[in-house]
Design an enzyme around this catalytic site. Sequence first.
Site, mmCIF file in Angstrom:
data_model
loop_
_atom_site.group_PDB
_atom_site.id
_atom_site.type_symbol
_atom_site.label_atom_id
_atom_site.label_comp_id
_atom_site.label_asym_id
_atom_site.label_seq_id
_atom_site.Cartn_x
_atom_site.Cartn_y
_atom_site.Cartn_z
ATOM 1 N N ASP A 107 24.058 73.739 3.365
ATOM 2 C CA ASP A 107 24.590 72.954 4.489
ATOM 3 C C ASP A 107 25.887 73.490 5.117
ATOM 4 O O ASP A 107 26.795 73.908 4.397
ATOM 5 C CB ASP A 107 24.957 71.532 4.027
ATOM 6 C CG ASP A 107 23.911 70.868 3.190
ATOM 7 O OD1 ASP A 107 22.838 71.431 3.012
ATOM 8 O OD2 ASP A 107 24.193 69.766 2.697
ATOM 9 N N GLU B 13 20.852 61.912 3.590
ATOM 10 C CA GLU B 13 21.905 62.887 3.318
ATOM 11 C C GLU B 13 22.668 63.195 4.610
ATOM 12 O O GLU B 13 22.175 62.948 5.713
ATOM 13 C CB GLU B 13 21.303 64.190 2.757
ATOM 14 C CG GLU B 13 20.561 63.977 1.435
ATOM 15 C CD GLU B 13 20.063 65.260 0.770
ATOM 16 O OE1 GLU B 13 20.187 65.373 -0.450
ATOM 17 O OE2 GLU B 13 19.531 66.149 1.471
HETATM 18 C C1 FRU Z 1 21.715 68.576 1.595
HETATM 19 C C2 FRU Z 1 22.356 68.448 0.221
HETATM 20 C C3 FRU Z 1 23.498 67.455 0.263
HETATM 21 C C4 FRU Z 1 24.336 67.902 -0.899
HETATM 22 C C5 FRU Z 1 24.190 69.404 -0.856
HETATM 23 C C6 FRU Z 1 24.225 70.072 -2.186
HETATM 24 O O1 FRU Z 1 21.041 69.779 1.783
HETATM 25 O O2 FRU Z 1 21.380 68.070 -0.716
HETATM 26 O O3 FRU Z 1 23.095 66.106 0.187
HETATM 27 O O4 FRU Z 1 25.669 67.490 -0.785
HETATM 28 O O5 FRU Z 1 22.947 69.659 -0.216
HETATM 29 O O6 FRU Z 1 24.277 71.456 -2.072
#
Ligand code: FRU
Length: 512
Positions: free
Chosen positions: A47, A229
């Site tokens: 992300d 998320e």
């Molecule tokens: C989204 C996610 C978030 C988390 C991160 C972990 O892709 O699952 O919810 O904070 O990636 O790398």
Amino acid sequence: MLIIFGFSCKQDTKIKENSTEPEPSDYYTESYRPQFHFTPEQKWMNDPNGLVYSNGKYHLFYQYYPDSTVWGPMHWGHAVSKDLLTWEHKPIALFPDKHGLIFSGSAVIDKENTSGFGTIEKPAMVAIFTYHDMEGEQSGKKDFQTQGIAYSLDDGDSWTKYDGNPVIGNDGIKDFRDPKVFWNDKEQNWTMLVVAGDHLQIWNSPNLKEWKKVSEFGKEKGAHGGVWECPDLFPLKIEGSDEEKWVLLISINPGAPNGGSGTQYFIGDFDGTTFTTDQTENKWIDLGRDNYAGVTYNDAPNNDRIFIGWMSNWDYARDTPTEKWRSAMTVPRKLTLREIEDEVFLVNYPLDNMKGVEDKVTSNSQIELKKDQNKIIPLQYGNQSEIRFMLKNPEMKMYFSNGAGDSLEIGIDRKNKMVTFNRDKSGKTDFSEKFAGGLQKMAMSNLPEETLEVRMFLDHSSIELFVNGGQYVMTNQIFPNEFYTALTLENNSSGELKINDFSELKIERIWD
Ligand code: FRU
């Protein structure tokens, strides 16, 4: 291991023995290496995090694991850009600590020095993120995700974790993460959005350290095929009017319409504590399979809402056929609200800055095809180009192909109000059973009568399709065995197919 900071390839240029002539650099030239999208020099990225503009620079932090090309203990990687086109790599910003790994979150500039971390003259950059306690998770606890903060007084180069961390604890919510914080000028406080499994929580704070939960949203709204998320919330004016609406972004995995990870949006109102919407249908920012966890910049100039997404999908993110690094970001896109045939859409569209790397190469001002006729257009710049045209009566198919027998199929069918995308034969697909995935569909519920604009950005391992100025968008990874060398246009309508202003534009690489 050679780590190069700075996007310039000059640092990587080798000098031939007994010669002063530099050899061409091999920096960012590996197979499938995107040439005009952001990727880390090496290892795993997911992300985008902490998107904030400060002192003339756009900061891009990102979920990063520096020891492998698959997901592992998360850090925040860091890069900066003056133009959202070229990037300078920076040292890793945040490392795991005793509270856990550093999951996704946001960054703000504390201009009023509410936290006391900086001064009014020299405000602190504050990162707000999720701590993920891996041991806690493995021992079966439920409270392993908490929210922490850190600050930087040198524009994000070095960071100090707050000694009162975590600033928000956890009373038993298994998925409690991804805080997005922004300054609410009207309320003169900080607002945090944080997701809690199947819904959103909103918290307020006067100083980024003490937080109070003020509302919840979404248990009965939107898609719920997976965990919520990476939330984001911001106001936008409807184009051409003074009406302002608030837009909430929620990523969800799994449960996207075309499989796996995707990002939905809600248009509504926010009064400083509560988000409300009368939206009943589920809306998605991008119907392709590879635009996830996207969020927007805090403090961007001119109040612009600039969005960057992670160009992958948890269904197969760990398996894609790259060796040195894994995953790219989408091109930065401007978000706007547009009313089209009485419906308000969140439109996402590449920034104008793309012009800075585009060269016009071929143009076929008008193409006319009779029923069942097709036309093969040779492509000059393979997978480093933009193809754009205006479509008059669109019921057409397009095929990108090459000498290796790969074929990528895209259909635009106004009569049935549908765009289709099929990458089953587009190149390498067998690295994951879930990658090919058959026909992807994007319903175009509401199109104006006029000619449709179609823009497609091809990089070495992706294609981003924008229909009607970003009203309908599909972002997908592709791994062709060779560059595509031809585009076949096929008329599937009962009448004549008319295409105007067809052009192929070369896109220069941004990594020199
Ligand atoms: C989204 C996610 C978030 C988390 C991160 C972990 O892709 O699952 O919810 O904070 O990636 O790398």
